[in-house]
Write a protein that holds these residues in place. Structure first.
Motif, PDB file in Angstrom:
ATOM      1  N   ASP A 188      14.853   2.157   2.911  1.00 33.16           N
ATOM      2  CA  ASP A 188      14.835   3.211   1.887  1.00 33.16           C
ATOM      3  C   ASP A 188      15.089   4.606   2.443  1.00 33.16           C
ATOM      4  O   ASP A 188      15.543   5.484   1.704  1.00 33.16           O
ATOM      5  CB  ASP A 188      13.499   3.193   1.137  1.00 33.16           C
ATOM      6  N   ARG A 199      18.734  -5.657  11.119  1.00 29.88           N
ATOM      7  CA  ARG A 199      17.583  -6.041  11.945  1.00 29.88           C
ATOM      8  C   ARG A 199      16.570  -6.855  11.131  1.00 29.88           C
ATOM      9  O   ARG A 199      16.092  -7.901  11.577  1.00 29.88           O
ATOM     10  CB  ARG A 199      16.899  -4.776  12.483  1.00 29.88           C
ATOM     11  N   ILE A 200      16.287  -6.386   9.927  1.00 35.88           N
ATOM     12  CA  ILE A 200      15.304  -7.071   9.088  1.00 35.88           C
ATOM     13  C   ILE A 200      15.836  -8.442   8.670  1.00 35.88           C
ATOM     14  O   ILE A 200      15.111  -9.440   8.681  1.00 35.88           O
ATOM     15  CB  ILE A 200      14.961  -6.211   7.852  1.00 35.88           C
TER      16      ILE A 200
ATOM     17  N   MET B  24       7.401 -10.118   5.811  1.00 36.41           N
ATOM     18  CA  MET B  24       8.429  -9.106   5.600  1.00 36.41           C
ATOM     19  C   MET B  24       8.711  -8.903   4.119  1.00 36.41           C
ATOM     20  O   MET B  24       8.572  -9.818   3.318  1.00 36.41           O
ATOM     21  CB  MET B  24       9.723  -9.563   6.279  1.00 36.41           C
ATOM     22  N   ALA B  25       9.137  -7.696   3.776  1.00 37.05           N
ATOM     23  CA  ALA B  25       9.795  -7.413   2.501  1.00 37.05           C
ATOM     24  C   ALA B  25       8.990  -7.859   1.284  1.00 37.05           C
ATOM     25  O   ALA B  25       9.511  -8.500   0.379  1.00 37.05           O
ATOM     26  CB  ALA B  25      11.182  -8.063   2.477  1.00 37.05           C
ATOM     27  N   ARG B 167       3.052  -5.336   7.938  1.00 37.45           N
ATOM     28  CA  ARG B 167       4.455  -5.154   8.358  1.00 37.45           C
ATOM     29  C   ARG B 167       5.389  -4.803   7.200  1.00 37.45           C
ATOM     30  O   ARG B 167       6.522  -4.408   7.410  1.00 37.45           O
ATOM     31  CB  ARG B 167       4.954  -6.398   9.088  1.00 37.45           C
ATOM     32  N   ARG B 185       9.916   0.972  -0.807  1.00 35.76           N
ATOM     33  CA  ARG B 185       9.570  -0.160   0.051  1.00 35.76           C
ATOM     34  C   ARG B 185       9.712   0.166   1.516  1.00 35.76           C
ATOM     35  O   ARG B 185      10.539   0.971   1.916  1.00 35.76           O
ATOM     36  CB  ARG B 185      10.531  -1.326  -0.257  1.00 35.76           C
ATOM     37  N   ASP B 187      10.160  -2.644   4.649  1.00 32.90           N
ATOM     38  CA  ASP B 187      10.326  -4.094   4.744  1.00 32.90           C
ATOM     39  C   ASP B 187       9.905  -4.687   6.079  1.00 32.90           C
ATOM     40  O   ASP B 187       9.557  -5.874   6.134  1.00 32.90           O
ATOM     41  CB  ASP B 187      11.784  -4.476   4.453  1.00 32.90           C
ATOM     42  N   LEU B 188       9.962  -3.903   7.161  1.00 36.08           N
ATOM     43  CA  LEU B 188       9.540  -4.439   8.461  1.00 36.08           C
ATOM     44  C   LEU B 188       9.211  -3.282   9.397  1.00 36.08           C
ATOM     45  O   LEU B 188      10.099  -2.667   9.971  1.00 36.08           O
ATOM     46  CB  LEU B 188      10.640  -5.329   9.059  1.00 36.08           C
ATOM     47  N   ASP B 189       7.925  -2.997   9.500  1.00 39.48           N
ATOM     48  CA  ASP B 189       7.462  -1.877  10.318  1.00 39.48           C
ATOM     49  C   ASP B 189       5.976  -2.127  10.585  1.00 39.48           C
ATOM     50  O   ASP B 189       5.223  -2.425   9.654  1.00 39.48           O
ATOM     51  CB  ASP B 189       7.659  -0.554   9.546  1.00 39.48           C
TER      52      ASP B 189
END
Lengths: 240, 235
Positions: A188, A199-200, B24-25, B167, B185, B187-189
């Motif tokens: 985002d 990557r995701i 994820m997500a 995450r 959102r 999604d991956l962190d």
């Protein structure tokens, strides 16, 4: 200042969108844009937030993609500012690129797909997207959409009044035959949003089958943490 | 492991969901909120078709309580599901099956529900509720994010005695229109709730500009110039 690829997979019937923009959270504008076994649409440029729902409802009622597009244009006093893509389940692909979009505004029409954008470095951006999408016909739809975005970025991507603009958000959406998405990934607000979605996606794709199976058979499921750890180990082995 | 807050704003009637998890997500579950109908957000060993089904039943006129009975009757593994449902009359239900593991649970309030599984303990759900109630006059999106932060700061997620990061994170608010008012959102962190806080703060600076650009593009300035004006203001 957005480019996208909107497509139907001829092998699986999956419907999907890959989109990248200088604007934040462009994935918001994919809301309501897909319905299984019906079609896929996207309005960008200066988007009209009601268009996705109307377009999909029109397709669902049985209108052709062409008539749905014509209806969206006459239903909107600012149609000149919209770029509207529709692909139906028969691979009909239609597009409206309004005259007042930011330059370069361009599109390419293929069988079952559209590459489109405004605020581009030049028409080579959509040409590169279309060429990459055509050139990856054997791959899964999600991979083809993502590869097309990367090709658009690498062909120059977005340009504004001060030159090159970063893709600050991106989204990848794929629907199959269920009443919800199969893949819906977003970045985002990120300085390299397409790379972030890549990557995701690499980590996410192997989990799809796991979460599906876990819901159907919870009694024997391993935990999400275990699955993620196993996946990491496997990925390390593969790169070693 | 996941924790969520679902709510109907008592002032505006807007529906919202805030959710965060190790997976994820989590924001891909955008079918969980429907304008003028309600919220149904399932988790733990969730079946993806359940939220659209519950919302379809709400739209047909069933009460949330009746929907729970119908879902239970059609699911051999109902014990493994966790979900919450709110309708537009503030009827709220939540369900946490005994198969959802330790620690899992929920709290139902007059216009909200907070629930989670794979949590450090009941203090996490208490933290979600406390966060949500901290600023009762704030916009719903702020309250949802405060709730997620409250859950995180109360210990968040845990498995085998080990803390597990959030995450992915997500907030979504709908008003009367199809298009969501807020849908943001991460999604991956590993610090997705903090990242979502950054993105929401940034989005609020753009929100009026984005809306005006859609409604009347004739007067819209190029976004890069809008960004430059924001930077000037900040300097």
């Amino acid at each position: 200042m957005t480019y996208s690829i909107v497509a139907r997979c001829p092998r699986t019937g999956q419907l999907g969108i890959g989109v990248a923009s200088f604007s934040m959270a462009i994935g918001r504008f994919c809301d309501g844009a897909v319905r299984s076994n019906t079609g896929v649409t996207l309005t960008q440029g200066f988007p009209n937030p009601r268009n996705n729902y109307l377009a999909i409802n029109l397709l669902g009622q049985g209108h052709t993609a062409g008539q749905a597009l014509a209806t969206l244009i006459v239903n909107d006093a600012r149609g000149d500012y919209r770029q509207i893509a529709i692909v139906d389940r028969d691979d009909n692909a239609v597009i409206h690129s309004g005259g007042k979009l930011r330059p370069w505004a361009a599109h390419r029409i293929g069988k079952g797909y559209l590459a489109l954008g405004d605020g581009l470095a030049g028409p080579q951006v959509v040409e590169a997207m279309a060429a990459r999408f055509e050139g990856t016909a054997e791959a899964d739809l999600d991979e083809r959409l993502l590869a097309a975005l990367e090709a658009g970025r690498d062909a120059g991507g977005l340009a504004g009044v001060r030159g090159r603009l970063p893709e600050r958000s991106a989204a990848l959406v794929v629907w199959g035959n269920r009443p919800h998405n199969e893949i819906d990934l977003r970045a985002d607000l990120h300085e390299n949003a397409i790379a972030e979605v890549r990557r995701i996606h690499a980590d996410y794709k192997p989990t799809i089958a796991y979460y599906d199976e876990r819901a159907r058979n919870p009694r024997n499921a391993i935990t999400g943490v275990e699955f993620a750890e196993n996946l990491k180990k496997q990925q390390r082995k593969e790169t070693a | 492991m996941t924790y969520s807050i679902i709510a109907r704003c008592p002032r505006t009637g807007k529906f919202g969901v805030g959710s965060t998890t190790f997976s994820m997500a989590c924001g891909r579950r955008n079918e969980s909120v429907r304008p003028n109908v309600g919220v149904s957000k399932s988790q733990a060993f969730y079946l993806r078709h359940v939220d659209p089904l519950a919302l379809n039943m709400l739209a047909q006129g069933h009460t949330p309580q009746q929907i729970v009975r119908m879902l239970a009757a059609d699911d051999a593994d109902f014990d493994y599901r966790q979900f919450g449902i709110i309708d537009r009359e503030n009827n709220v239900v939540a369900h946490t099956g005994p198969g959802c593991g330790k620690w899992a649970g929920h709290t139902v309030g007059p216009y909200y529900a907070a629930y989670g599984n794979g949590l450090a303990g009941p203090q996490v759900v208490a933290g979600i509720v406390a966060g949500f109630l901290k600023q009762p006059d704030a916009p719903l999106e702020d309250r949802l994010l405060l709730a997620l932060e409250g859950g995180r700061d109360a210990g968040g997620q845990e498995s085998n005695g080990v803390h597990r990061p959030e995450r992915s994170a997500w907030i979504r608010v709908v008003d009367q229109l199809d298009f969501p008012e807020i849908d943001l959102r991460v999604d991956l962190d590993d610090r997705s709730v903090a990242e979502l806080r950054r993105i929401l703060a940034e989005f609020k600076r753009y929100r009026d500009y984005y809306r005006a650009r859609c409604d009347d593009p004739r007067n819209a300035i190029p976004e890069e110039e809008f960004v430059a004006s924001l930077d000037q203001k900040a300097a």
